[in-house]
Write an enzyme that holds these catalytic residues in place. Sequence first.
Site, PDB file in Angstrom:
ATOM      1  N   TYR A   1       0.769  -1.055  -0.036  1.00 25.32           N
ATOM      2  CA  TYR A   1      -0.133  -0.064   0.046  1.00 25.32           C
ATOM      3  C   TYR A   1       0.910   1.168   0.090  1.00 25.32           C
ATOM      4  O   TYR A   1       1.397   1.670   1.108  1.00 25.32           O
ATOM      5  CB  TYR A   1      -0.820   0.072   1.251  1.00 25.32           C
ATOM      6  CG  TYR A   1      -1.887  -1.198   1.361  1.00 25.32           C
ATOM      7  CD1 TYR A   1      -2.162  -1.816   0.164  1.00 25.32           C
ATOM      8  CD2 TYR A   1      -2.547  -1.313   2.528  1.00 25.32           C
ATOM      9  CE1 TYR A   1      -3.221  -2.605   0.386  1.00 25.32           C
ATOM     10  CE2 TYR A   1      -3.571  -2.409   2.597  1.00 25.32           C
ATOM     11  CZ  TYR A   1      -3.749  -3.364   1.735  1.00 25.32           C
ATOM     12  OH  TYR A   1      -4.839  -4.204   1.687  1.00 25.32           O
TER      13      TYR A   1
ATOM     14  N   PRO B   1     -15.715  -5.151   2.665  1.00 21.72           N
ATOM     15  CA  PRO B   1     -16.894  -5.729   3.203  1.00 21.72           C
ATOM     16  C   PRO B   1     -18.314  -4.572   3.011  1.00 21.72           C
ATOM     17  O   PRO B   1     -19.325  -5.060   3.185  1.00 21.72           O
ATOM     18  CB  PRO B   1     -16.742  -5.415   4.749  1.00 21.72           C
ATOM     19  CG  PRO B   1     -15.906  -4.229   5.137  1.00 21.72           C
ATOM     20  CD  PRO B   1     -14.770  -4.290   3.819  1.00 21.72           C
ATOM     21  N   LEU B   2     -17.796  -3.504   2.483  1.00 23.11           N
ATOM     22  CA  LEU B   2     -19.014  -2.620   2.058  1.00 23.11           C
ATOM     23  C   LEU B   2     -18.936  -2.417   0.734  1.00 23.11           C
ATOM     24  O   LEU B   2     -19.528  -1.501  -0.039  1.00 23.11           O
ATOM     25  CB  LEU B   2     -18.826  -1.375   2.748  1.00 23.11           C
ATOM     26  CG  LEU B   2     -18.879  -1.089   4.009  1.00 23.11           C
ATOM     27  CD1 LEU B   2     -18.844   0.090   4.611  1.00 23.11           C
ATOM     28  CD2 LEU B   2     -20.423  -1.565   4.603  1.00 23.11           C
TER      29      LEU B   2
ATOM     30  N   LYS C   1     -24.328   5.444  -0.978  1.00 20.99           N
ATOM     31  CA  LYS C   1     -24.074   6.895  -1.422  1.00 20.99           C
ATOM     32  C   LYS C   1     -23.870   7.017  -3.010  1.00 20.99           C
ATOM     33  O   LYS C   1     -23.664   8.197  -3.521  1.00 20.99           O
ATOM     34  CB  LYS C   1     -22.637   7.348  -0.758  1.00 20.99           C
ATOM     35  CG  LYS C   1     -21.355   6.718  -0.974  1.00 20.99           C
ATOM     36  CD  LYS C   1     -20.215   7.086  -0.259  1.00 20.99           C
ATOM     37  CE  LYS C   1     -19.158   6.559  -0.535  1.00 20.99           C
ATOM     38  NZ  LYS C   1     -17.937   6.980   0.593  1.00 20.99           N
TER      39      LYS C   1
ATOM     40  N   SER D   1      -4.066 -14.166   2.311  1.00 24.55           N
ATOM     41  CA  SER D   1      -5.133 -13.332   1.729  1.00 24.55           C
ATOM     42  C   SER D   1      -5.298 -13.745   0.170  1.00 24.55           C
ATOM     43  O   SER D   1      -4.225 -14.028  -0.511  1.00 24.55           O
ATOM     44  CB  SER D   1      -4.810 -11.993   2.091  1.00 24.55           C
ATOM     45  OG  SER D   1      -5.548 -11.042   1.173  1.00 24.55           O
ATOM     46  N   ASN D   2      -6.456 -13.813  -0.196  1.00 23.06           N
ATOM     47  CA  ASN D   2      -6.635 -14.062  -1.549  1.00 23.06           C
ATOM     48  C   ASN D   2      -6.359 -15.530  -2.241  1.00 23.06           C
ATOM     49  O   ASN D   2      -6.004 -15.813  -3.136  1.00 23.06           O
ATOM     50  CB  ASN D   2      -5.942 -13.034  -2.494  1.00 23.06           C
ATOM     51  CG  ASN D   2      -6.571 -11.522  -2.016  1.00 23.06           C
ATOM     52  OD1 ASN D   2      -7.649 -11.419  -2.376  1.00 23.06           O
ATOM     53  ND2 ASN D   2      -5.509 -10.716  -1.814  1.00 23.06           N
TER      54      ASN D   2
ATOM     55  N   TYR E   1     -12.155  -8.476   3.683  1.00 23.99           N
ATOM     56  CA  TYR E   1     -12.167  -6.937   2.983  1.00 23.99           C
ATOM     57  C   TYR E   1     -12.932  -6.570   1.909  1.00 23.99           C
ATOM     58  O   TYR E   1     -13.611  -7.275   1.395  1.00 23.99           O
ATOM     59  CB  TYR E   1     -10.446  -6.965   2.394  1.00 23.99           C
ATOM     60  CG  TYR E   1     -10.108  -7.716   1.130  1.00 23.99           C
ATOM     61  CD1 TYR E   1     -10.572  -7.161   0.025  1.00 23.99           C
ATOM     62  CD2 TYR E   1      -9.354  -8.905   0.901  1.00 23.99           C
ATOM     63  CE1 TYR E   1     -10.194  -7.501  -1.344  1.00 23.99           C
ATOM     64  CE2 TYR E   1      -8.980  -9.381  -0.307  1.00 23.99           C
ATOM     65  CZ  TYR E   1      -9.430  -8.551  -1.492  1.00 23.99           C
ATOM     66  OH  TYR E   1      -9.301  -9.253  -2.504  1.00 23.99           O
TER      67      TYR E   1
ATOM     68  N   GLN F   1      -8.078 -13.760   4.669  1.00 23.06           N
ATOM     69  CA  GLN F   1      -8.420 -12.429   4.251  1.00 23.06           C
ATOM     70  C   GLN F   1      -8.910 -12.533   2.777  1.00 23.06           C
ATOM     71  O   GLN F   1      -8.222 -12.442   1.867  1.00 23.06           O
ATOM     72  CB  GLN F   1      -7.360 -11.305   4.393  1.00 23.06           C
ATOM     73  CG  GLN F   1      -7.906 -10.132   4.054  1.00 23.06           C
ATOM     74  CD  GLN F   1      -7.053  -8.807   4.596  1.00 23.06           C
ATOM     75  OE1 GLN F   1      -7.260  -7.806   3.756  1.00 23.06           O
ATOM     76  NE2 GLN F   1      -6.100  -9.010   5.496  1.00 23.06           N
TER      77      GLN F   1
END
Length: 319
Positions: A57, A200-201, A209, A150-151, A198, A170
């Site tokens: 990141y 999660p939204l 929105k 993860s993944n 990950y 993850q």
Amino acid sequence: MEKRTIGTSDVKITPILMGTWQAGKRMWVGIEDDDSIKTIRAAFEAGITTIDTAEVYGDGHSERIVAEALSDVRSQVEYATKVFANHLKYDQVIAACERSLKNLKTDYIDLYQIHWPSGAFNTEIVPIEETMNALNFLKEQGKIRAIGVSNFSREQLAQATQYGRIDSLQPPYSLFWRPVEKELMPYCVEHQISILAYSPLAQGLLTGKFSPGHQFDPADNRAKNRLFQGENFERAQQALDKLRPIAERHNATLAQLALAWLIAQPQTNAIAGARYPQQAKDNAVAGEVKLSDAELAEIDAIGRSVTDHLDESKLMWEW
């Protein structure tokens, strides 16, 4: 927020984690360091003590921002970071961990994860045994407290567990993206592996929105997210309309409802990112939303009105 044990380790995490991909800036638009620092701190003060980051990141930038926000309360928080797919040889894993320790200004990492399996993004194939040997060594040294992946597919996860204890997986997982439920979740339940979901939204889609016709900056990774495109996006909007009355019954936002549903799933915790302090505080409140079995089933069915139409792709983005 009541903490949960991750896997069979002695690490305890909050069921809502603070995600910091955006703090790295790369692949995101309009991110300011000062906002990121204030947001991470706001998450901590609202009760989210587990922070998820990664070396990739922003080439360590996110890790350094996390340290700037929380170094003075290090003993009260849990750091989860990741080694990328291009650093999976034995010596590379050791070196990557040392960089992350330096970036995070700490002498231990609570959860150290393999970010993507070997070979992802055209990286060199490295035997999982070699990578796990390095992770086991770091664990023996006390530099990491628990190992996660993860993944990973079910097969890749099963291979990794042959060479050491894996305490977490993850995957991308939300009400609108659910491939993990098919094979991986039963395996995780059977082997006491925690799921750290990950997106999660669904990268903000579940907040409600983004109205029909919304266009992302081409530099924003969400421009390539399958859920924001065509009929998938239209079905998601219809599902959100059905979710709103349930959220209102709980005096909750759509995002809080989606997070509450997710952390009620077997073994599952949610990594929720945020750009601004109020978003982090709102995410923390999701841990207090209690849904009945009937409501969980109703939300599940609404989510399937979106996910049943998706193809079998495991990747949320058209990269």
